[in-house]
Write a protein that holds these residues in place. Structure first.
Motif, PDB file in Angstrom:
ATOM      1  N   SER A  72       7.951  -0.260   4.107  1.00  0.00           N
ATOM      2  CA  SER A  72       6.853  -0.634   3.352  1.00  0.00           C
ATOM      3  C   SER A  72       5.589  -0.924   4.411  1.00  0.00           C
ATOM      4  O   SER A  72       6.068  -1.382   5.614  1.00  0.00           O
ATOM      5  N   VAL A  73       4.462  -0.652   3.829  1.00  0.00           N
ATOM      6  CA  VAL A  73       3.200  -0.896   4.819  1.00  0.00           C
ATOM      7  C   VAL A  73       2.302  -1.712   3.832  1.00  0.00           C
ATOM      8  O   VAL A  73       1.731  -1.057   2.856  1.00  0.00           O
ATOM      9  N   ARG A  74       1.896  -2.753   4.179  1.00  0.00           N
ATOM     10  CA  ARG A  74       0.827  -3.520   3.385  1.00  0.00           C
ATOM     11  C   ARG A  74      -0.636  -3.122   3.783  1.00  0.00           C
ATOM     12  O   ARG A  74      -0.771  -2.779   4.985  1.00  0.00           O
ATOM     13  N   ARG A  75      -1.743  -2.860   2.976  1.00  0.00           N
ATOM     14  CA  ARG A  75      -3.015  -2.891   3.342  1.00  0.00           C
ATOM     15  C   ARG A  75      -3.431  -3.480   4.552  1.00  0.00           C
ATOM     16  O   ARG A  75      -3.344  -4.987   4.642  1.00  0.00           O
ATOM     17  N   GLY A  76      -4.000  -3.066   5.510  1.00  0.00           N
ATOM     18  CA  GLY A  76      -4.723  -3.905   6.707  1.00  0.00           C
ATOM     19  C   GLY A  76      -3.561  -3.948   7.799  1.00  0.00           C
ATOM     20  O   GLY A  76      -4.032  -4.350   9.009  1.00  0.00           O
ATOM     21  N   GLU A  77      -2.545  -3.562   7.731  1.00  0.00           N
ATOM     22  CA  GLU A  77      -1.269  -3.467   8.899  1.00  0.00           C
ATOM     23  C   GLU A  77      -1.224  -2.648   9.772  1.00  0.00           C
ATOM     24  O   GLU A  77      -1.732  -1.329   9.360  1.00  0.00           O
TER      25      GLU A  77
ATOM     26  N   MET B 170       0.719  -1.143  -0.086  1.00  0.00           N
ATOM     27  CA  MET B 170       0.045  -0.120  -0.065  1.00  0.00           C
ATOM     28  C   MET B 170       0.902   1.353  -0.030  1.00  0.00           C
ATOM     29  O   MET B 170       0.747   2.118  -0.719  1.00  0.00           O
ATOM     30  N   LEU B 171       1.737   1.297   0.986  1.00  0.00           N
ATOM     31  CA  LEU B 171       2.756   2.408   0.934  1.00  0.00           C
ATOM     32  C   LEU B 171       4.122   1.956   0.938  1.00  0.00           C
ATOM     33  O   LEU B 171       4.607   1.073   1.537  1.00  0.00           O
ATOM     34  N   VAL B 172       4.723   2.514   0.028  1.00  0.00           N
ATOM     35  CA  VAL B 172       6.278   1.923  -0.038  1.00  0.00           C
ATOM     36  C   VAL B 172       7.178   3.330  -0.134  1.00  0.00           C
ATOM     37  O   VAL B 172       6.848   4.338  -0.863  1.00  0.00           O
ATOM     38  N   VAL B 173       8.209   3.389   0.943  1.00  0.00           N
ATOM     39  CA  VAL B 173       9.086   4.157   0.771  1.00  0.00           C
ATOM     40  C   VAL B 173      10.523   3.742   0.388  1.00  0.00           C
ATOM     41  O   VAL B 173      10.867   2.796   1.150  1.00  0.00           O
ATOM     42  N   ARG B 174      11.327   4.057  -0.596  1.00  0.00           N
ATOM     43  CA  ARG B 174      12.245   3.660  -0.968  1.00  0.00           C
ATOM     44  C   ARG B 174      13.546   4.640  -0.847  1.00  0.00           C
ATOM     45  O   ARG B 174      13.443   5.842  -1.480  1.00  0.00           O
ATOM     46  N   ASN B 175      14.682   4.475  -0.357  1.00  0.00           N
ATOM     47  CA  ASN B 175      15.829   5.368  -0.178  1.00  0.00           C
ATOM     48  C   ASN B 175      15.600   6.618  -0.004  1.00  0.00           C
ATOM     49  O   ASN B 175      16.024   7.509  -0.614  1.00  0.00           O
ATOM     50  N   LEU B 176      14.912   6.922   1.003  1.00  0.00           N
ATOM     51  CA  LEU B 176      14.510   8.294   1.275  1.00  0.00           C
ATOM     52  C   LEU B 176      15.383   8.898   2.058  1.00  0.00           C
ATOM     53  O   LEU B 176      15.887   8.718   3.111  1.00  0.00           O
ATOM     54  N   ARG B 177      15.911  10.409   1.383  1.00  0.00           N
ATOM     55  CA  ARG B 177      16.841  11.285   2.032  1.00  0.00           C
ATOM     56  C   ARG B 177      16.093  12.397   2.235  1.00  0.00           C
ATOM     57  O   ARG B 177      15.246  12.910   1.185  1.00  0.00           O
ATOM     58  N   ALA B 178      16.076  13.086   3.271  1.00  0.00           N
ATOM     59  CA  ALA B 178      15.339  14.297   3.656  1.00  0.00           C
ATOM     60  C   ALA B 178      15.939  15.035   4.778  1.00  0.00           C
ATOM     61  O   ALA B 178      16.536  14.497   5.655  1.00  0.00           O
TER      62      ALA B 178
ATOM     63  N   PRO C 215      -9.505   8.333   5.708  1.00  0.00           N
ATOM     64  CA  PRO C 215      -8.155   7.917   5.095  1.00  0.00           C
ATOM     65  C   PRO C 215      -8.396   6.237   4.938  1.00  0.00           C
ATOM     66  O   PRO C 215      -9.198   5.725   5.666  1.00  0.00           O
ATOM     67  N   LYS C 216      -7.634   6.039   4.063  1.00  0.00           N
ATOM     68  CA  LYS C 216      -7.383   4.643   3.848  1.00  0.00           C
ATOM     69  C   LYS C 216      -5.982   4.267   4.894  1.00  0.00           C
ATOM     70  O   LYS C 216      -5.941   3.083   5.340  1.00  0.00           O
ATOM     71  N   MET C 217      -5.307   5.323   5.143  1.00  0.00           N
ATOM     72  CA  MET C 217      -4.284   4.932   6.034  1.00  0.00           C
ATOM     73  C   MET C 217      -3.987   6.056   7.033  1.00  0.00           C
ATOM     74  O   MET C 217      -4.071   7.118   6.449  1.00  0.00           O
TER      75      MET C 217
END
Length: 247
Positions: free
Chosen positions: A23-28, A1-9, A156-158
């Motif tokens: 990553s976060v899967r639906r329903g978790e 559902m949500l994927v964060v990859r190699n995030l720099r901030a 919201p869904k998440m």
């Protein structure tokens, strides 16, 4: 559902995240734990559109959202309950809740908003009792409930929760976490940022450990609870008492 990859901030010239991925899967319910200053809130702010990432990807249901503005993130199905709650203290509880449905009201969904007001009043009865009071007159626990309820008004869904237990007494912490479990059972997915690692991992299905802007550990929540390094660094000696109290 949500994927964060190699995030720099970061902020200014200070980099707070150094290539973080999760990553976060639906329903978790996924817990993100770590010490103060690890970059947990920065990650949530990047997902919610409050800061623009320097590098990396953020995908919501396979759609890129990195760098989009907060209203676009809300429209994509992500709600944020920020650390510190960010309420409007002089405004009434009801008006704070209605603001959470701002985008829906712009689309003309007045009846849906009315129904959802009743829903959050059922979920948080104290807010129904206090609906005409200024938000600033509520206790800390009541303000946390209002912040969560306001986020729910966007349907919201998440939900991204940033330190929901901060400043609350243990009984109120348990009540807030019970509500998270209930909402999850009703279909809402959670990414839960918590310094109170034992509480977060007790209700989560999976977890990540963030240290100084880098993910250093991930896995099933129970495995992290049993991990000796996690126990030493984040859980303390009494974490099992909390877990057993919820069993």
């Amino acid at each position: 559902m949500l994927v964060v990859r190699n995030l720099r901030a970061g902020y200014g010239r200070i980099e707070a995240l150094h290539g973080a991925s999760l990553s976060v899967r639906r329903g978790e319910i996924v817990a993100l734990v770590g010490a103060n200053g690890a970059g947990k809130s920065t990650l949530l702010k990047a997902v919610a559109g409050l800061i623009v990432p320097w590098h990396g990807e953020i995908l919501m249901e396979d759609r890129p959202i990195a760098g989009k503005k907060p209203p676009e993130i809300v429209a994509a199905g992500i709600g944020l309950v920020p650390e510190g709650r960010w309420l409007f203290p002089p405004m009434s509880v009801r008006d704070n809740l209605v603001l959470g449905a701002y985008l829906r009201l712009r689309r003309g969904d007045k009846e849906g908003v009315r129904q959802d007001l009743e829903r959050v009043y059922e979920l948080f009865p104290i807010l129904a009792e206090r609906k005409e009071q200024p938000a600033g007159s509520l206790s800390g626990g009541e303000q946390q409930m209002l912040a969560m309820a306001r986020a729910l008004m966007s349907r919201p869904k998440m939900l991204l929760l940033d330190e929901p237990s901060t400043g609350l007494a243990p009984l109120l912490v348990e009540k807030i976490f019970d509500i998270i479990v209930q909402l999850n059972a009703e279909g809402i997915t959670f990414l839960l940022v918590e310094q109170n690692a034992r509480a977060a991992l007790t209700i989560a299905s999976r977890g990540y450990v963030l240290e100084t802007g880098r993910m250093v550990l991930q896995g099933r929540a129970q495995d992290l609870l049993d991990d000796q390094e996690v126990k030493r660094a984040y859980l303390g000696k009494d974490y099992r008492e909390f877990a057993e109290g919820r069993a």
